[in-house]
Write an enzyme that holds these catalytic residues in place. Structure first.
Site, PDB file in Angstrom:
ATOM      1  N   THR A  70      -6.089   4.166  -2.625  1.00  0.00           N
ATOM      2  CA  THR A  70      -6.598   5.431  -2.054  1.00  0.00           C
ATOM      3  C   THR A  70      -7.660   5.207  -1.997  1.00  0.00           C
ATOM      4  O   THR A  70      -8.144   5.810  -0.598  1.00  0.00           O
ATOM      5  CB  THR A  70      -5.494   6.306  -2.263  1.00  0.00           C
ATOM      6  N   GLN A  77      -0.308  -4.267   0.551  1.00  0.00           N
ATOM      7  CA  GLN A  77       0.882  -4.629   0.277  1.00  0.00           C
ATOM      8  C   GLN A  77       1.418  -6.436   0.543  1.00  0.00           C
ATOM      9  O   GLN A  77       1.635  -7.323   0.373  1.00  0.00           O
ATOM     10  CB  GLN A  77       2.387  -4.489   0.870  1.00  0.00           C
ATOM     11  N   GLY A 111      -4.619  -2.764  -7.459  1.00  0.00           N
ATOM     12  CA  GLY A 111      -4.520  -3.903  -8.638  1.00  0.00           C
ATOM     13  C   GLY A 111      -3.239  -3.617  -8.839  1.00  0.00           C
ATOM     14  O   GLY A 111      -2.611  -4.820  -9.244  1.00  0.00           O
ATOM     15  N   THR A 164     -19.938   4.503 -13.487  1.00  0.00           N
ATOM     16  CA  THR A 164     -19.980   3.852 -14.863  1.00  0.00           C
ATOM     17  C   THR A 164     -18.290   2.876 -14.676  1.00  0.00           C
ATOM     18  O   THR A 164     -17.147   3.416 -13.856  1.00  0.00           O
ATOM     19  CB  THR A 164     -19.936   4.296 -16.193  1.00  0.00           C
ATOM     20  N   CYS A 215      13.126  13.641  -0.042  1.00  0.00           N
ATOM     21  CA  CYS A 215      13.798  14.223  -0.024  1.00  0.00           C
ATOM     22  C   CYS A 215      12.529  15.232  -0.221  1.00  0.00           C
ATOM     23  O   CYS A 215      13.060  15.851  -1.721  1.00  0.00           O
ATOM     24  CB  CYS A 215      15.325  14.567  -0.418  1.00  0.00           C
TER      25      CYS A 215
HETATM   26  C1  LIG Z   1       0.424   2.136  -3.185  1.00  0.00           C
HETATM   27  C2  LIG Z   1      -0.686   2.011  -1.319  1.00  0.00           C
HETATM   28  C3  LIG Z   1      -1.450   2.746  -1.651  1.00  0.00           C
HETATM   29  C4  LIG Z   1      -2.506   3.102  -2.226  1.00  0.00           C
HETATM   30  O1  LIG Z   1      -2.505   2.378  -3.513  1.00  0.00           O
HETATM   31  P1  LIG Z   1      -2.743   3.567  -4.876  1.00  0.00           P
HETATM   32  O2  LIG Z   1      -3.776   2.779  -5.894  1.00  0.00           O
HETATM   33  O3  LIG Z   1      -1.577   3.638  -5.446  1.00  0.00           O
HETATM   34  O4  LIG Z   1      -3.917   4.228  -4.654  1.00  0.00           O
HETATM   35  C5  LIG Z   1      -1.984   2.554   0.287  1.00  0.00           C
HETATM   36  N1  LIG Z   1      -1.672   1.706   0.421  1.00  0.00           N
HETATM   37  C6  LIG Z   1      -0.212   0.911   1.030  1.00  0.00           C
HETATM   38  C7  LIG Z   1      -0.111  -0.020   1.620  1.00  0.00           C
HETATM   39  C8  LIG Z   1       0.105   0.815  -0.433  1.00  0.00           C
HETATM   40  O5  LIG Z   1       1.683   0.776  -0.481  1.00  0.00           O
END
Ligand SMILES: *Cc1c(COP(=O)(O)O)cnc(C)c1O
Length: 403
Positions: free
Chosen positions: A75, A182, A203, A240, A328
């Site tokens: 994110t 992904q 990660g 950091t 939901c």
């Molecule tokens: C899980 C996911 C995110 C967010 O990653 P986080 O490390 O959970 O913030 C963004 N884009 C896609 C396509 C994801 O599957």
């Protein structure tokens, strides 16, 4: 429920930390707690290990180690990339993205549109979840600051033609970002051969722990940091460093590179067996997403007439962890924005289940699911009001559907 007795098929939500990743990171929680910015060798040694981790990740992506910025999550990487493109080109006020992005991109774009006055184009997809390249081409103007398009969809696994989109973006002088959270570790990526300007990864989606991510930023691309402060990450991301997480991400990248070729066939074969068996055994079921232009680990299947949540509850009782495509949220019956964008009929969209596999998925896991799911669906259908011909509250003609 412990990890020993769960059949974990929710790897697009998060993954198990690989044993080799855990052992690589553990010392950085204990003896090796130095700050990589320190002048002494106790901290400097940690900095050296971090450089190695950066090189491992660059090796997986086919880019330079100097083009990697470690972040706290996918994110943050997505937010940083899009905000950087806008801040670096203040005269440009248009963003191009898609209707099927993860909320990390979609909600940010909606915020920028509603509160900051940016114009946003949300590209649609066809019934198989694919983009229309002509619509994308036609959406670009001199005002377009950035195209942000995911590499692989988290709900359906559908792959977008990112290499082609990046070439188009470059020819039109538009910055190109891809949310590859992904895709990294699941499909081969070689940034050395692509025109992608920025790429996000996380990660915990590739067998490293939660709380670490990375952003690839192409060398010489105009860039504006999101977190401003110290000089960490070549001055591109202050704070950091999460040394433990970064070491883990390096180890996970190394493992992903080693496993990728085999996983592509082994995991795909397991996924196909699960998918084909369920589609054959359950009447009124369908695959959501393109059959082949898709991640090897993801299968999104809809079972007509029933609620995904009901299926998940019964799966959970059997120790099977999966996901539903119809979040939901707050009691509303909105099916997933991804399935809606694909025009999946409402009676199907509500009964969608995502199975996402990993290198730790076994033949026995697949056998167990194939053995149990058809019975669950049959049980639920005998009590489904829709099947019995009552009014369908999900029929779009009978109820307004928000955006
Ligand atoms: C899980 C996911 C995110 C967010 O990653 P986080 O490390 O959970 O913030 C963004 N884009 C896609 C396509 C994801 O599957």
């Amino acid at each position: 429920m412990s990890a020993q007795n769960v059949v974990y098929l929710d790897n697009n939500a998060t993954t198990r930390v690989a044993p080799e990743v855990l052992s690589a990171m553990l010392p950085f929680f204990s003896e090796r707690y130095g700050n990589p910015s320190s002048m002494h060798s106790f901290g400097g040694g940690v900095g050296r290990e971090m450089r190695e981790a950066r090189e491992s990740l660059a090796g997986l992506l086919g880019c330079g180690a100097d083009e990697i910025i470690f972040t706290s999550c996918g994110t943050e990487s997505d937010n940083t990339a899009i905000r950087s493109a806008l801040t670096a080109q203040p005269e440009k006020r248009h963003i191009v993205t898609t209707r099927v992005e993860h909320p990390a991109v979609l909600s940010l774009c909606k915020f920028l549109e509603r509160s900051q006055g940016y114009r946003v184009t949300y590209l649609g997809v066809d019934a198989q979840g694919r983009l229309d390249m002509q619509e994308l081409t036609d959406s670009l103007t001199d005002d377009t600051a950035i195209i942000s398009v995911m590499w692989a969809n988290n709900e359906t696994g559908v792959l977008f033609p990112v290499p082609e989109i990046a070439t188009l973006a470059k020819s039109r002088g538009v910055m190109m970002h891809t949310d590859a959270v992904q895709a990294v570790g699941k499909v081969p990526i070689n940034l050395g051969e692509l025109d992608v300007d920025m790429l996000s990864l996380s990660g915990h989606k590739l067998h490293a722990p939660k709380g670490v991510g990375a952003l690839f930023v192409r060398r010489k691309l105009p860039y504006r940091p999101y977190l401003i402060g110290g000089h960490q990450e070549h001055g591109k991301r202050a704070g950091t460093e999460n040394t433990t997480g970064i070491i883990a991400l390096g180890a996970a990248a190394k493992a992903a590179k080693a496993h990728l070729p085999a996983e592509n066939t082994v995991v795909r074969a397991l996924r196909d067996r699960l998918e084909n068996a369920l589609l054959a055994a359950v009447p009124d079921s369908r695959l959501n997403g393109h059959a082949t232009e898709r991640l090897p680990n993801t299968s999104n299947i809809s079972f007509k007439y029933i609620e995904g949540e009901a299926i998940l509850l019964l799966l959970d009782q059997l120790g099977i962890a999966a996901s539903s495509g119809s979040a939901c949220t707050s009691g509303s019956l909105e099916p997933s924005h991804v399935l809606r964008a694909m025009g999946v009929p409402f009676t199907f969209a509500h009964g969608s289940i995502r199975f996402s596999l990993s290198r730790y998925t076994t033949d026995a896991d697949v056998d167990y699911v194939v053995k149990n799911v058809p019975g669950i669906i049959e049980t639920l259908r005998t009590i489904s009001p829709y099947k019995q011909g009552l009014a369908d509250p999900l029929d779009p003609k009978k109820r307004e559907c928000g955006s």
